[in-house]
Design an enzyme around this catalytic site. Structure first.
Site: not given
Length: 756
Positions: A61, A64, A108, A110, A519, A556
């Site tokens: 998370h 990346y 983002e 969740h 994005n 993003g």
């Protein structure tokens, strides 16, 4: 403390044990080779606090690590943009919107927290993205959300959806932020893995941008906002970096708990701090909490920082330093402040009743050093945690059944004999029915700057009067989010491009010029080569499309591990597009706004039913290929729509997407209760229900039609006069007639019947 929290807490506490005790790196989500690399970087065994930092900062998370090699395309293929002020790598992108103004926006996810605890998971998703915008120096001015749930009638959907909607609404409403748009989509693939993607947009003067950096040895490090507690220890950073399997349920940490009233105070406090020019650098505390804020600020600054963890204000005095570092308690910010400005900084925080504490100091040592009870417990190069985590080139290959999926075209499906009933069936289906049950729980018009909101194709805000004392401007911002998991399942390259094309088109139909992209890329496990193929193709498609349309990606989020066991969601790239209109008075409303207007279809229609709503609703079929993404045609269409709005040629508009022309006609009638009579020139079923892209429906005054048609001709945009608005029914000559009242009843009934 919950059982889920206890599992992670026990791990970090054991990390602080004796030198001979086995380090619980695996329980914190680290692989053996990653742990060995940490030891190599440090030249020794890490302390428990150092392990806590690396475990969260190197999580999927935060780092990346599986997506970096593909995300780089967004930079290498980025189109030139004079409007781009801040791109990828900061908390949010910033674009110049003219008249000295800038806009910052980001989306983002969740997802995983919202499945565990729907209300708090969704609420803190809103809170987190709002703080990202605050940290750029901006006033947050609106939010949006793109939501995906399992089948609408599934018991788990009835558990998750109401809580998610309540959480988004309560947090955003308490902040006084209008919710101006988004999506609600249902599909069985999201059972157990709902997607909660939250977007926020903010405004600031273009010369007032703030960055996450810690320059200047001797500058103070200030933690301000809520105190630190055990909620969300390892939450987003660890929870969003693993699949949901039955045997892993006990490992799910507690979800963060939000306090929107503290966040509201924090917003106003930050804005006054910025106005007083007492902030050198700033970072919000979201995923990975203090670990993230300290490592990222230090890595982007002079290179060093000293922090005394004993000074961190705690809600629970029993917390160990490892837990403090991993806590994701909400409503917290970290600022770098010149020593001489500390008194003014503290005075402003006190005015807003926002607790603030100096916890450290910027250094030039190139090391992040933390102490606890006078003992050094962290001594690391901050960049190794913030920037130099593992980078994986995951293997990938086309899914084994992809060719068969694409070969199973909708051609074999029986076409309906009664197109009237088909329209009503689609219009009342969960995906196409009115979302008023959801959006009525959100305040769309608070602050009085909203000029377009749901169910408009894009939300729009006036810029003037947002910031006190600023010079007035006629400019407005438009925002839209879109994505289609079925399209991306059939062809992730084209599916990502179609998501961008639809959001781009939705902005353009309001009269705003699309400027930039954010994005949220939602996929299954990156350890599955078939999922990684979907991800690689989608990112390649999106990067190519952004270059073709001239809209850069400003930032993003990637959300992996959206799967239960071996079953992944459809690949779901959600794309947000921001646009600017020079004068909000020239905005184009949605649908048929008056009688006696010419109804005009822009763009060509082809027989394209792969992944369509008709195939999904009537046959539960998914196969073939999605509609062709014609980016040249999209750009030409947007040019015509923006120019026509500027000239005042359009009275109303609506994009064509899910459900095709039939749904666009019905929704246009429902916008103001005005009917229409239209005539089709081809096969009625294809004309009405095909989902060909690069199309829009507009209404034009009769006296303006010649000028509008000439504009279309100059840009090679096909322009077909279909009929005229008026009456109380939607009439498709020689096909069907449906009273607008019946359309409304069908459209409005579905979600209330499902969710009460």
């Amino acid at each position: 403390m919950s059982e889920r929290t206890g599992n992670t807490v026990d791990s970090v506490r054991r990390a602080a044990g004796s030198p001979d005790e086995q380090m619980p790196f695996a329980e914190l989500g680290m692989k053996r080779d990653e742990y060995d690399r940490v030891k190599e970087i440090l030249g020794r065994r890490p302390t428990g606090s150092e392990l806590a930092i690396y475990s969260v900062m190197w999580s999927e998370h935060c780092s990346y690590k599986s997506s970096k090699v593909h995300l780089r395309q967004f930079a290498t293929k980025a189109p030139k943009s004079d409007a781009l002020l801040v791109g990828m790598g900061e908390n949010a992108g910033v674009v110049d919107i003219g008249d000295g103004w800038a806009a910052t926006f980001k989306i983002e996810s969740h997802n995983h927290p919202s499945y565990v605890e729907p209300h708090q998971g969704a609420a803190t998703g809103v809170g987190g993205i709002v703080r990202d915008i605050m940290s750029m120096g901006a006033r947050p001015v609106a939010v949006m959300d793109a939501l995906r749930f399992g089948a609408a009638d599934a018991p788990d959907t009835r558990r998750v959806l109401p809580g998610v909607v309540e959480g988004i609404g309560s947090y955003g409403n308490c902040l006084g932020l209008p919710n101006i748009g988004g999506e609600v989509v249902f599909d069985p693939c999201y059972i157990g893995n709902p997607l909660v993607n939250a977007l926020c947009v903010g405004l600031l003067r273009k010369d007032q941008i703030k960055l996450a950096t810690a320059p200047g040895p001797g500058n103070k490090v200030v933690l301000f906002g809520a105190s630190t507690g055990p909620d969300g220890i390892g939450g987003a950073s660890v929870l969003a970096s693993a699949t949901f399997e039955d045997e892993s349920a006990a490992k799910r940490p507690a979800v963060q708990v939000g306090d929107p009233f503290m966040e509201k105070l924090l917003i106003e406090c930050c804005l006054e701090l910025y106005a007083a020019d007492v902030v050198v650098g700033i970072q919000d505390l979201g995923a990975a909490g203090v670990s993230c804020a300290t490592t990222e600020l230090a890595a982007k600054g002079t290179g060093g920082m000293h922090v005394d963890l004993n000074l961190v204000p705690l809600r629970d005095p029993s917390l160990r330093p490892e837990e403090i570092l991993m806590s994701e308690s909400q409503e917290r910010m970290m600022a770098v402040v010149r020593p001489d400005d500390i008194p003014a900084f503290m005075t402003i925080c006190e005015k807003w009743d926002v607790p603030a504490t100096v916890i450290g100091e910027v250094t030039d040592t190139g090391r992040l050093v933390m102490t606890w009870d006078g003992e050094v417990i962290v001594d690391i190069p901050p960049g190794t945690a913030a920037d130099d985590g593992p980078v994986y080139e995951r293997p990938y290959h086309e899914p084994v059944g992809q060719a068969a999926l694409n070969a199973d075209t909708p051609d074999r499906l029986e076409r309906p004999a009664d197109l009237r009933e088909t329209l009503l069936r689609l219009l009342g289906s969960a995906n196409l029915a009115s979302k008023e049950w959801v959006t009525s729980q959100y305040d769309r018009y608070v602050r009085s700057n909203t000029v377009l909101a749901q169910p408009a194709d894009a939300g729009m805000l006036r810029v003037s009067e947002v910031m006190a004392g600023a010079e007035p401007t006629t400019r407005g911002l438009a925002l839209a989010t879109d994505g289609n998991g079925r399209y991306a399942k059939l062809d992730p390259y084209a599916g990502a491009q179609l998501a961008l094309a639809e959001a781009y088109r939705n902005v353009a139909v309001t009269g705003a010029k699309p400027l930039a992209v954010t994005n949220c890329l939602n996929f299954g496990s990156p350890e599955d080569p078939e999922v990684m193929w979907q991800f690689a193709e989608a990112t390649r498609g999106l990067a190519d499309a952004c270059r073709a349309l001239g809209v850069p990606v400003t930032g993003g989020n990637v959300s992996f591990y959206n799967q239960t066991g071996a079953t992944a969601i459809h690949p779901t790239p959600v794309v947000g597009v921001l646009g600017v209109i020079d004068d909000v008075a020239r905005r184009v409303p949605t649908g048929f706004v008056a009688e006696g207007l010419r109804v005009v279809l822009l763009g060509d229609t082809h027989e394209e039913f792969g992944g369509s709503e008709w195939a999904h609703v009537d046959h539960r079929h998914l196969g073939g290929l999605p509609p062709q993404a014609d980016l040249d045609a999209e750009q030409a269409l947007a040019t015509v729509l923006v120019e026509a709005a500027r000239r005042g040629l359009l009275e109303g508009s609506h994009d064509l997407s899910d459900g095709g022309l039939a749904i666009a006609l019905a929704e246009s009638c429902l916008a103001r209760g005005v009917g229409a009579t239209v005539t089709l020139n081809g096969d009625a079923f294809t004309d009405l229900f095909s989902e060909s892209a690069a199309r829009a429906l507009v209404v034009v005054r009769p006296e303006a039609y010649t000028e509008f048609a000439s504009l279309c001709g100059r840009h090679d945009v096909p322009c077909y006069g279909l009929g005229v608005t008026g009456g109380t029914s939607l009439v498709v000559e020689d096909v069907f007639e449906v009273p607008v009242a019946e359309l409304r009843e069908t459209h409005a009934a579905t979600l209330p019947a499902l969710f009460g």
